[in-house]
Design an enzyme around this catalytic site. Structure first.
Site, PDB file in Angstrom:
ATOM      1  N   ASN A  41       5.162  -6.473   2.895  1.00  0.00           N
ATOM      2  CA  ASN A  41       3.972  -7.053   2.269  1.00  0.00           C
ATOM      3  C   ASN A  41       4.057  -8.564   2.081  1.00  0.00           C
ATOM      4  OD1 ASN A  41       5.770  -7.042   0.184  1.00  0.00           O
ATOM      5  ND2 ASN A  41       4.583  -5.725  -1.182  1.00  0.00           N
ATOM      6  N   TYR A  44      17.368  -6.955  -5.825  1.00  0.00           N
ATOM      7  CA  TYR A  44      16.497  -5.827  -6.148  1.00  0.00           C
ATOM      8  C   TYR A  44      17.216  -4.762  -6.978  1.00  0.00           C
ATOM      9  CZ  TYR A  44      12.548  -7.405  -3.282  1.00  0.00           C
ATOM     10  OH  TYR A  44      11.466  -8.098  -2.776  1.00  0.00           O
ATOM     11  N   HIS A  53       7.154 -11.990  -2.129  1.00  0.00           N
ATOM     12  CA  HIS A  53       7.628 -11.566  -3.457  1.00  0.00           C
ATOM     13  C   HIS A  53       7.208 -12.633  -4.458  1.00  0.00           C
ATOM     14  CE1 HIS A  53      10.284 -10.432  -6.805  1.00  0.00           C
ATOM     15  NE2 HIS A  53      10.478 -11.731  -6.936  1.00  0.00           N
ATOM     16  N   LYS A  99       8.697 -13.038   3.036  1.00  0.00           N
ATOM     17  CA  LYS A  99       9.548 -11.942   3.508  1.00  0.00           C
ATOM     18  C   LYS A  99       9.685 -11.922   5.045  1.00  0.00           C
ATOM     19  CE  LYS A  99       8.646  -8.989  -0.528  1.00  0.00           C
ATOM     20  NZ  LYS A  99       8.201  -7.638  -0.989  1.00  0.00           N
TER      21      LYS A  99
HETATM   22  P1  IDP Z   1       5.936  -6.359  -6.280  1.00  0.00           P
HETATM   23  O1  IDP Z   1       6.633  -6.989  -5.098  1.00  0.00           O
HETATM   24  O2  IDP Z   1       4.428  -6.389  -6.129  1.00  0.00           O
HETATM   25  O3  IDP Z   1       6.386  -6.900  -7.612  1.00  0.00           O
HETATM   26  P2  IDP Z   1       7.573  -3.991  -6.834  1.00  0.00           P
HETATM   27  O4  IDP Z   1       7.073  -2.737  -7.463  1.00  0.00           O
HETATM   28  O5  IDP Z   1       8.420  -4.909  -7.664  1.00  0.00           O
HETATM   29  O6  IDP Z   1       6.303  -4.789  -6.250  1.00  0.00           O
HETATM   30  O7  IDP Z   1       8.353  -3.568  -5.535  1.00  0.00           O
HETATM   31  C1  IDP Z   1       9.205  -4.478  -4.858  1.00  0.00           C
HETATM   32  C2  IDP Z   1       8.957  -4.365  -3.371  1.00  0.00           C
HETATM   33  O8  IDP Z   1       9.405  -3.084  -2.922  1.00  0.00           O
HETATM   34  C3  IDP Z   1       7.483  -4.425  -2.933  1.00  0.00           C
HETATM   35  O9  IDP Z   1       6.988  -5.743  -2.829  1.00  0.00           O
HETATM   36  C4  IDP Z   1       7.547  -3.735  -1.588  1.00  0.00           C
HETATM   37  O10 IDP Z   1       8.081  -4.589  -0.577  1.00  0.00           O
HETATM   38  C5  IDP Z   1       8.565  -2.629  -1.865  1.00  0.00           C
HETATM   39  N1  IDP Z   1       7.931  -1.376  -2.316  1.00  0.00           N
HETATM   40  C6  IDP Z   1       7.366  -1.133  -3.534  1.00  0.00           C
HETATM   41  N2  IDP Z   1       6.905   0.130  -3.628  1.00  0.00           N
HETATM   42  C7  IDP Z   1       7.205   0.705  -2.423  1.00  0.00           C
HETATM   43  C8  IDP Z   1       6.986   2.027  -1.893  1.00  0.00           C
HETATM   44  O11 IDP Z   1       6.444   2.932  -2.541  1.00  0.00           O
HETATM   45  N3  IDP Z   1       7.434   2.233  -0.611  1.00  0.00           N
HETATM   46  C9  IDP Z   1       8.053   1.265   0.122  1.00  0.00           C
HETATM   47  N4  IDP Z   1       8.282   0.025  -0.350  1.00  0.00           N
HETATM   48  C10 IDP Z   1       7.854  -0.252  -1.601  1.00  0.00           C
HETATM   49 MG    MG Z   2       8.279  -6.804  -8.470  1.00  0.00          MG
END
Ligand code: IDP
Ligand code: MG
Length: 139
Positions: A113, A50, A116, A10
């Site tokens: 983070n 997304y 992905h 990312k």
């Molecule tokens: P993942 O990447 O671990 O599969 P997902 O729930 O699919 O997690 O969420 C996609 C991405 O959205 C996350 O990697 C993160 O960058 C962002 N994200 C998820 N939850 C939050 C939140 O509560 N606040 C802000 N960003 C979030």
């Molecule tokens: Mg995800």
């Protein structure tokens, strides 16, 4: 069983010039990079990728973040690659990610983070086909 998953390094990680450190983690976990390209996503690219999250409160911020700089798109191959990649990535929230995982070591925040990874083989196939042609994947 050998399988493929889709991965993104990312913008927080490309900005800090740590793509190599992340790729080393993936390779050390037994995953092979069989396709890779660095691109700058448009708003439409990020929204399409997304789309599953479009009703979530963080959707607009996530799209803004994912278009804020270059991303490195990858296809990873290996034994149970989907689960193996999720394991080495660590939990979505870096505060909850296990020691030694990519997110524990490198993530800046819940949103920024660093990586992905597909959450199922079915979604991996969809995500791979969204971003790569068959000819771009060389196993
Ligand atoms: P993942 O990447 O671990 O599969 P997902 O729930 O699919 O997690 O969420 C996609 C991405 O959205 C996350 O990697 C993160 O960058 C962002 N994200 C998820 N939850 C939050 C939140 O509560 N606040 C802000 N960003 C979030
Ligand atoms: Mg995800």
């Amino acid at each position: 069983m050998t399988e493929r998953t889709f991965s993104i390094i990312k913008p927080d990680a490309t900005r800090r010039n740590i793509t190599g450190k992340i790729i080393t983690k993936l390779e050390d976990a037994g995953l092979r990079v069989v396709a890779q390209k660095r691109v700058r996503w448009s708003k439409a690219d990020a929204e399409a990728f997304y789309a599953v999250h479009k009703e979530r409160p963080f959707f607009n911020d996530l799209v803004a973040f994912m278009t804020s700089g270059p991303v490195v798109l990858q296809v990873l191959e290996g034994d149970t690659a989907v689960a193996r990649n999720r394991e080495i990535m660590g939990a979505t929230n870096p505060a909850e990610a296990a020691a030694g995982t990519i997110r524990a070591e490198y993530a800046e925040s819940l949103e920024a983070n660093s990586v992905h990874g597909s959450d199922s083989p079915e979604n991996a196939a969809i995500e791979i086909s969204q971003c790569f042609s068959d000819a771009e994947i060389v196993g």
